[in-house]
Design an enzyme around this catalytic site. Structure first.
Site, PDB file in Angstrom:
ATOM      1  N   GLU A  27      -6.708  12.789   7.868  1.00  0.00           N
ATOM      2  CA  GLU A  27      -6.900  13.655   6.707  1.00  0.00           C
ATOM      3  C   GLU A  27      -8.089  14.582   6.922  1.00  0.00           C
ATOM      4  O   GLU A  27      -8.031  15.784   6.634  1.00  0.00           O
ATOM      5  CB  GLU A  27      -7.114  12.815   5.439  1.00  0.00           C
ATOM      6  CG  GLU A  27      -5.885  12.065   4.981  1.00  0.00           C
ATOM      7  CD  GLU A  27      -5.782  10.681   5.608  1.00  0.00           C
ATOM      8  OE1 GLU A  27      -6.514  10.429   6.593  1.00  0.00           O
ATOM      9  OE2 GLU A  27      -4.974   9.872   5.129  1.00  0.00           O
ATOM     10  N   ASP A  41       0.850  -1.187   0.000  1.00  0.00           N
ATOM     11  CA  ASP A  41       0.000   0.000   0.000  1.00  0.00           C
ATOM     12  C   ASP A  41       0.885   1.235   0.000  1.00  0.00           C
ATOM     13  O   ASP A  41       1.971   1.239   0.593  1.00  0.00           O
ATOM     14  CB  ASP A  41      -0.899   0.019   1.239  1.00  0.00           C
ATOM     15  CG  ASP A  41      -2.086  -0.915   1.083  1.00  0.00           C
ATOM     16  OD1 ASP A  41      -2.580  -1.047  -0.046  1.00  0.00           O
ATOM     17  OD2 ASP A  41      -2.509  -1.508   2.090  1.00  0.00           O
TER      18      ASP A  41
END
EC number: 7.2.2.6
Length: 692
Positions: free
Chosen positions: A359, A318
């Protein structure tokens, strides 16, 4: 406030120091225990030595048991051979016992994290019943408060609290646990809650928890030989059988020339010729490989998984958290469609007010910094969680409006579905962020597109050099990311990966793994979520994060206690080191045998008066035999540190590694016996044991 229940026998690990003195003491004891024939028979080479020791012991008691042979002091010679063979067995057993002892020491440390506590079990009527943690079953609901030891593995279903996982990971920093998150909802029995309280659904029955499984695996209770180890064991068994046949042909020839050879000499010749060095160290090498993985705070379910790391051809990684530092942060709001940065900030704030990810929080922080405020009551709004399929998240406003943020393509579709129009400057903003290597998120209110959020990604320092090392070893790296293709290509180029897949979904992981495996390649990957479980199970090496879900940990064959995805790169190195060590010591052992022939052959023919073969200048046939056997015994403990530590790893190609092994361990394995046996022969001669 709930009262705190009494805790019994709750011990938390404070240090990961290994008591080497205790390990060696236990290893010495286990060396004798392993002399049991039921244990020895599992190692064909050392079992032959075991039988030879019994035979020579009987001949020490009665030298004429199998007939009379010429020579003086036969009982003393037979006794010396017996003692040497006995210590050969002990040294081989000691090597395996030391390797196992390290695992048992870690198991003792893990066992100390277990607790027998009174747990608060929530009943269906809402009342609380205090029960022993040993009576908890899968599916039970329990309550824990500040200061409690979590009594069993489980998933958090309510509450937010800090948990001390140092008992397992060794890290003192507490970890936040809360429901609804793949990486923060799983808790492990034996850890300690240090603030607030949690409601937990138990996910394992007594004796089947994560700690219990780790203890069983680390202790080696479930260790089985790997395919390569089995193949090498078969090869060593065949070599032993060949030499057994060769030795069996000597007596008829010796009797024909009227120079019968004693059984003790035949046993000595056999033991000196068979590959006892690698036979005695083979198990220790495999166990030590698992131990090296454990030292990296990774629990492997089997030696097969560790060995598979060394054969890996493809790494599936990832981007976020592995190649980049993760926790992408909002850097800039780029307006489109005639809007201002403040307009974008207001809509982005509304879309992120329920987003608890790093985020999302960074978007809220940047929006507030620009002066944006929420102009609606949050309790009347509805948060929309991110979905891998829609690739959007957002908020349903009290007035019926829909605010969404997400991948640019996904927001384009959302705007179209609401009757809106796309602006031409959207593509420019998209390209700007993508070319910077950042992640662009578009934001929209109903059918009106407001702008793009620039989420900044940072490549981990040194990651490109590590990928270069993997490439030199023939390992291909593939990056998976949900980012668009332009952003993914920038990150892939900067990081130095071989290939990438952009806008990847959870289904893409298992598809890529299956495609690589269809080409005959071995694949490794990491994961932490429930949606990663199928791919972890499909991969040849699946590494689950300890902070991940129970489903991920059960599907994987390795669990990283530190939850560091980059460890997959270290595991490949450890696996290759295991294979290199096994190959190096096998090369050394066989080279040793070749050199020992020059010491043993003179002994075979000395009795019939052929002395020209004695190129090493050994004193006599009996001293040659004793010297070769003593060297044969001593070389095993001499190589134990190398077997446990492993051969120093260097990122070289297979051909380069082969050349290096042959040069160092092949040539060195031939030279060492010449020197060692000659020195021992001089010592034997000096003490008057050269002739019998």
């Amino acid at each position: 406030m709930l009262s705190k229940p009494p805790v019994r026998r709750a011990h938390i690990k404070k240090s990961k120091r290994v008591n080497f003195q205790g390990i060696y003491q236990r290893a010495i004891k286990d060396s004798f225990v392993k002399l049991n024939p039921k244990v020895m028979v599992k190692n064909p080479v050392m079992f032959v030595v075991w039988i030879g020791t019994i035979v020579t012991f009987l001949l020490t008691i009665n030298p004429d048991l199998f007939g009379q042979y010429p020579g003086e002091n036969q009982r003393l010679f037979n006794g010396l051979v017996t003692v040497i063979l006995f210590f050969t067995l002990l040294f081989a057993n000691f090597a395996e016992a030391v390797a196992e002892g390290r695992g048992k020491a870690q198991a003792d440390s893990l066992r100390a994290t277990k607790s027998d506590a009174i747990a608060r079990k929530l009943l269906q009527d809402g009342s609380i019943q205090e029960v022993s943690s040993t009576n908890l079953r899968k599916g039970d609901i329990i309550k824990v408060i500040t200061g409690d030891i979590i009594p069993a593995d489980g998933e958090v279903i309510a509450g937010v609290a800090s948990v001390d996982e140092s008992a397992i990971t060794g890290e003192s920093a507490p970890v936040l646990k809360e429901p609804g998150s793949d990486v923060a909802s799983s808790v492990t029995g034996g850890t300690k809650i240090i603030s607030d309280e949690l409601t937990i659904r138990v996910s394992s029955d007594p004796g089947k928890g994560f700690i219990d499984r780790m203890i069983a695996l680390v202790e080696g209770a479930q260790r089985s030989k790997t395919p390569n180890e089995i193949a090498l064991t078969v090869l060593l068994a065949v070599l032993t059988e060949v030499f057994l046949i060769v030795i069996a042909t000597i007596p008829p020839i010796a009797n024909y020339v009227n120079n019968p050879v004693s059984i003790v000499i035949l046993v000595s010749l056999l033991v000196a010729l068979i590959p006892t060095t690698i036979g005695g160290l083979l198990s220790a090498i495999g166990i030590a490989g698992m131990d090296r993985v454990a030292q990296f705070n990774v629990i492997a379910t089997s030696g097969r998984a560790v060995e598979a790391c060394g054969d890996i051809n493809t790494l599936i990684l990832d981007k976020t958290g592995t190649i980049t530092l993760g926790n992408r942060l909002a850097e800039e709001f780029i307006p489109v469609n005639g809007h201002t940065p403040l307009d974008v900030a207001k809509v982005a704030l509304a879309a992120s007010i329920f987003d608890e990810t790093p985020e999302g929080k960074s978007i809220v922080k940047l929006a507030q910094k620009l002066g944006a405020i929420v102009d609606f009551k949050t309790e009347q709004a509805e948060g929309i969680e991110f979905s891998a399929r829609t690739r959007m998240s957002g908020t349903n406003l009290p007035d019926g409006g829909e605010v969404r943020k997400g991948a640019v393509d996904a927001i384009k579709g959302f705007v179209r579905s609401r009757g809106g129009k796309l602006s031409e400057d959207l593509e420019q903003a998209y390209q700007k962020v993508s070319n910077l290597g950042g992640t662009p998120l578009a934001v929209a209110l109903n059918g009106d597109l407001y702008g793009v959020i620039y989420l900044k990604d940072i490549i981990k320092p040194g990651i490109k050099e590590r990928f270069d090392q993997l490439r030199r070893m023939g390992v291909r790296t593939v990056m998976l990311t949900g980012d668009n293709r332009i952003t993914a290509s920038v990150i892939a180029r900067e990081a130095g990966v071989d290939d990438f897949i952009a806008e990847a979904t959870p289904e893409d992981k298992i598809r890529v793994i299956q495609e690589e495996q269809a080409k005959g390649k071995l694949v490794a990957m990491t994961g932490d979520g429930t949606n990663d479980a199928p791919a972890l199970a499909q991969a040849n090496v699946g590494v689950a994060m300890n902070s991940g879900t129970q489903a991920a940990k059960e599907a994987a064959n390795m669990v990283d206690l530190d939850s560091d995805p980059t460890k997959l790169i270290d595991l490949v190195t450890i696996g290759k080191q295991l294979l290199i060590t096994r190959g190096a010591l096998t090369t050394f052992s066989i080279a040793n045998d070749i050199a020992k022939y020059f010491a043993i052959i003179p002994a075979m023919f000395a009795a019939i008066g052929i002395s020209s073969l004695n190129i090493m200048g050994l004193t006599s046939g009996s001293s040659a035999i004793l010297s070769a056997l003593i060297y044969n015994a001593l070389i095993i403990p001499a190589l134990i540190p190398l077997a446990l530590r492993g051969v120093e790893f260097q990122p070289l190609s297979a051909n380069q590694l082969l050349q290096k092994n042959i040069l160092i361990y092949g040539v060195g394995g031939i030279i060492a016996p010449f020197i060692g046996i000659k020195v021992i022969d001089l010592l034997i001669t000096g003490v008057g044991l050269a002739r019998f």
